[in-house]
Design an enzyme around this catalytic site. Sequence first.
Site, short mmCIF file in Angstrom:
data_model
loop_
_atom_site.label_atom_id
_atom_site.label_comp_id
_atom_site.label_asym_id
_atom_site.label_seq_id
_atom_site.Cartn_x
_atom_site.Cartn_y
_atom_site.Cartn_z
N GLY A 10 0.77 -1.55 0.13
CA GLY A 10 0.16 0.07 -0.10
C GLY A 10 0.73 0.37 0.36
O GLY A 10 1.59 1.27 -0.41
N ILE A 12 1.67 3.77 2.57
CA ILE A 12 2.16 3.73 3.48
C ILE A 12 3.33 2.99 3.84
O ILE A 12 4.31 3.10 3.48
CB ILE A 12 1.61 4.51 5.23
CG1 ILE A 12 1.28 5.69 4.54
CG2 ILE A 12 2.65 4.47 5.87
CD1 ILE A 12 -0.16 5.87 5.48
N GLY A 36 -3.37 -1.13 -2.57
CA GLY A 36 -2.35 -1.39 -2.37
C GLY A 36 -2.14 -1.98 -3.80
O GLY A 36 -3.00 -1.92 -4.84
N TYR A 153 -16.25 3.38 9.78
CA TYR A 153 -14.10 2.62 10.27
C TYR A 153 -13.66 3.57 11.48
O TYR A 153 -12.76 2.94 12.11
CB TYR A 153 -13.65 4.08 9.03
CG TYR A 153 -12.17 4.06 9.11
CD1 TYR A 153 -11.90 3.02 8.36
CD2 TYR A 153 -11.41 5.25 9.09
CE1 TYR A 153 -10.47 2.98 8.57
CE2 TYR A 153 -10.60 5.18 8.96
CZ TYR A 153 -9.32 4.43 8.65
OH TYR A 153 -8.40 4.28 8.62
N LYS A 157 -11.54 1.15 14.33
CA LYS A 157 -10.65 1.86 14.37
C LYS A 157 -10.34 1.73 16.14
O LYS A 157 -8.74 1.46 16.90
CB LYS A 157 -9.34 2.36 13.64
CG LYS A 157 -9.24 2.25 11.90
CD LYS A 157 -8.44 1.52 11.49
CE LYS A 157 -7.84 1.33 11.98
NZ LYS A 157 -5.91 0.68 11.63
#
Length: 323
Positions: A10, A12, A36, A153, A157
């Site tokens: 991906g 990062i 990615g 989302y 997280k």
Amino acid sequence: MKVLITGGAGFIGSHLADTLLDAGHEVVVVDDLSTGSLRNVEQHQGNSRFRLWVDTILNEALLNDLIAECDQVYHMAAAVGVKLIMNRPVETLETNVKGTELVLRLCNRHKRKVLIASTSEVYGKMMDGNGGHPLAEDTDRLMGATTKRRWAYACSKTLDEFLALAYFEEKRLPVVIARLFNTVGPRQTGQYGMVIPNFVQKALLGKPIIVYGDGTQSRSFSHVSDVVEALVRLMDTPAAVGEVVNVGGTEEITIKELAQLVREMTGSASEIEFVPYERAYGPGFEDMRRRRPNIEKLKELTGFTPRVDLHGILRSVIDYHQR
Ligand code: UDP
């Protein structure tokens, strides 16, 4: 060392892979290439210290073997991008909840140090007069209604963070949680909504730059090279174990000013158009009005502060898209 990066193809994760390989480590990547791409890691083809597994992190047998053979785990795999999250909520929740649960359970089985990539989304709707800015790690959070799927989302997280801290406290698993703010740089695709690649691409093509809402919402951006450096330092800092740490830039800009700056720096004649949120994301969308991190904890723990300013960030993205 041998390092596993989930989501290492991906945006990062692939920059992290570059840095760890440059430092002489072996890198194993597992990535399902959902967001990615092979292009992000093609430079390592033929490098005997690099290995890519194209598979989902929900493949427990594979993940178990990979974690067993590695010394450290960076868990970067996640469903990302507001547009993707709005369009594919089941996948978002499954990847972010089940995937992270599995990574933590298997890291605990093999007692491997793990860094969990979290997000500034967990701050929810905190803004001026409602918790204050800049956002510090222990700031109270304010999530929107469950009927507004954008918050799925942030909640997924949030659960990841609770779970990681629970593994640390109850099982003594060495975990570090990095809360990433808006990260930008080469290889980031604009496909899932991210503002800077979108603005830059439109400006270079002379097409209208689309600002959602009235453009008074603001963000603080950081360059992927700074984020990767912060992640590596956090992983290697014993005092960061069991901590939640903001990683981001502190220079704040409104989205309207950002559009103007991109136009200026590209020398573009693109119009700036304002479009209601509903048209971009569907009905009932709620944006975060502001999002700027307090990065004192990162500084204290690692001695690191971001080096690339907003101009440098935009320059690097413009150069990338021009190439
Ligand atoms: N945005 C915009 N135009 C775009 C993409 C995004 O005006 O083409 C806005 C978006 O509504 C938000 C900000 O830019 O207010 C940052 O969006 P992004 O998706 O990059 O990250 P977020 O901070 O929302 O996760």
